[in-house]
Motif scaffolding. Structure first.
Motif, short mmCIF file in Angstrom:
data_model
loop_
_atom_site.label_atom_id
_atom_site.label_comp_id
_atom_site.label_asym_id
_atom_site.label_seq_id
_atom_site.Cartn_x
_atom_site.Cartn_y
_atom_site.Cartn_z
N GLN A 44 0.85 -1.20 0.00
CA GLN A 44 0.00 0.00 0.00
C GLN A 44 0.88 1.24 0.00
OE1 GLN A 44 -3.51 -0.03 0.12
NE2 GLN A 44 -3.39 2.16 -0.21
N GLU A 45 0.68 2.07 -1.01
CA GLU A 45 1.45 3.29 -1.09
C GLU A 45 0.99 4.26 -0.02
OE1 GLU A 45 3.21 5.71 -4.90
OE2 GLU A 45 1.33 4.67 -5.06
N GLY A 46 1.92 5.01 0.53
CA GLY A 46 1.58 5.98 1.58
C GLY A 46 0.71 7.10 1.03
N PRO A 47 -0.05 7.76 1.90
CA PRO A 47 -0.97 8.81 1.47
C PRO A 47 -0.27 10.12 1.12
CG PRO A 47 -1.02 8.62 3.84
CD PRO A 47 -0.13 7.52 3.33
N GLU A 48 1.06 10.20 1.34
CA GLU A 48 1.74 11.48 1.14
C GLU A 48 1.77 11.93 -0.32
OE1 GLU A 48 4.71 8.15 1.38
OE2 GLU A 48 3.27 8.93 2.79
N LYS A 49 1.82 10.99 -1.30
CA LYS A 49 1.88 11.38 -2.70
C LYS A 49 1.02 10.47 -3.57
CE LYS A 49 6.30 11.35 -3.43
NZ LYS A 49 7.61 11.49 -4.03
N PRO A 50 -0.29 10.51 -3.46
CA PRO A 50 -1.09 9.67 -4.36
C PRO A 50 -0.99 10.18 -5.79
CG PRO A 50 -2.51 11.09 -3.05
CD PRO A 50 -1.11 11.31 -2.57
N ARG A 51 -0.95 9.28 -6.74
CA ARG A 51 -0.85 9.65 -8.14
C ARG A 51 -2.08 9.17 -8.88
NH1 ARG A 51 5.46 8.52 -9.64
NH2 ARG A 51 6.30 9.98 -8.14
N ARG A 52 -2.51 9.94 -9.85
CA ARG A 52 -3.71 9.59 -10.59
C ARG A 52 -3.55 8.34 -11.44
NH1 ARG A 52 -6.71 14.93 -12.73
NH2 ARG A 52 -6.29 16.22 -10.93
N CYS A 53 -2.44 8.21 -12.12
CA CYS A 53 -2.25 7.14 -13.10
C CYS A 53 -1.89 5.80 -12.47
CB CYS A 53 -1.17 7.53 -14.10
SG CYS A 53 -1.58 9.02 -15.00
N GLU A 54 -1.43 5.80 -11.26
CA GLU A 54 -0.94 4.57 -10.65
C GLU A 54 -1.89 4.08 -9.56
OE1 GLU A 54 3.56 4.34 -10.27
OE2 GLU A 54 3.12 6.46 -9.95
N ALA A 55 -2.00 2.77 -9.47
CA ALA A 55 -2.81 2.19 -8.40
C ALA A 55 -2.12 2.44 -7.07
CB ALA A 55 -2.98 0.70 -8.65
N ALA A 56 -2.90 2.74 -6.05
CA ALA A 56 -2.34 3.01 -4.74
C ALA A 56 -1.97 1.71 -4.01
CB ALA A 56 -3.33 3.80 -3.90
N ARG A 57 -2.43 0.56 -4.54
CA ARG A 57 -2.17 -0.71 -3.88
C ARG A 57 -1.75 -1.75 -4.92
NH1 ARG A 57 -6.59 -4.59 -1.12
NH2 ARG A 57 -7.45 -4.30 -3.18
N LYS A 58 -0.75 -2.53 -4.56
CA LYS A 58 -0.31 -3.64 -5.40
C LYS A 58 -0.57 -4.93 -4.63
CE LYS A 58 3.45 -1.08 -7.59
NZ LYS A 58 2.69 -0.78 -8.78
N VAL A 59 -1.07 -5.94 -5.33
CA VAL A 59 -1.35 -7.22 -4.71
C VAL A 59 -0.55 -8.28 -5.47
CG1 VAL A 59 -3.10 -8.93 -4.15
CG2 VAL A 59 -3.65 -6.50 -4.00
N ILE A 60 0.27 -9.02 -4.73
CA ILE A 60 1.06 -10.11 -5.31
C ILE A 60 0.48 -11.41 -4.78
CG2 ILE A 60 3.35 -11.15 -5.50
CD1 ILE A 60 4.48 -8.30 -4.87
N ARG A 61 -0.11 -12.19 -5.67
CA ARG A 61 -0.71 -13.48 -5.26
C ARG A 61 0.41 -14.50 -5.03
NH1 ARG A 61 -5.23 -14.67 -9.68
NH2 ARG A 61 -3.55 -16.11 -10.14
N LEU A 62 0.45 -15.06 -3.85
CA LEU A 62 1.51 -16.00 -3.51
C LEU A 62 1.33 -17.36 -4.19
CD1 LEU A 62 2.17 -15.08 0.20
CD2 LEU A 62 3.31 -14.25 -1.84
N SER A 63 0.12 -17.64 -4.70
CA SER A 63 -0.08 -18.89 -5.45
C SER A 63 0.67 -18.85 -6.78
CB SER A 63 -1.58 -19.12 -5.69
OG SER A 63 -2.14 -18.04 -6.43
N ASP A 64 1.04 -17.65 -7.25
CA ASP A 64 1.80 -17.50 -8.49
C ASP A 64 3.31 -17.46 -8.24
OD1 ASP A 64 -0.57 -17.37 -9.88
OD2 ASP A 64 -0.58 -15.18 -10.03
#
Length: 123
Positions: A44-64
């Motif tokens: 989860q990206e910190g709230p200090e610099k949210p960007r419009r084009c980028e997702a604020a959260r990345k999810v890495i599935r451990l099954s992959d």
């Protein structure tokens, strides 16, 4: 809904940019699998610099996940951190954790990503 995090803290993720690579700090939460959710690492990206084009959260599935390995001297990481690789079917992530916590992160990710792997007793 007992979907609590197995481990939480901060991790750095190396990201490709137009001119080189840059480390970005994320709040990290590691979740185990359940009947309702997959085992995953959420960044989860910190709230200090949210960007419009980028997702604020990345999810890495451990099954992959294919492998988790220490980066050693192969990669420079931010100050007082230690780097490790997390390779999935689609991408190779270069992450860094505080040096004292890297082993804990690697072990926790391995336990969730490879639950059926035999444990080894090293003498």
């Amino acid at each position: 809904m007992g979907d609590g995090a197995v481990k939480q803290g901060f991790l750095y993720l190396q990201q490709q940019q137009t001119f080189g690579k840059k480390w970005r700090r994320f709040g990290a939460s590691l979740y185990g699998g359940s009947d309702c959710a997959l085992a995953r690492l959420e960044l989860q990206e910190g709230p200090e610099k949210p960007r419009r084009c980028e997702a604020a959260r990345k999810v890495i599935r451990l099954s992959d996940c294919l492998r988790v390995a220490e980066a050693g001297g192969e990669a420079s990481s931010p100050r007082d951190t230690s780097a490790f690789f997390l390779e999935t079917k689609e991408r190779l992530y270069l992450l860094a954790a505080p040096a004292a916590e890297r082993g804990d992160w690697v072990q926790a990710i391995c336990l969730l990503a490879f639950p059926l792997a035999p444990t080894r007793n090293l003498l």
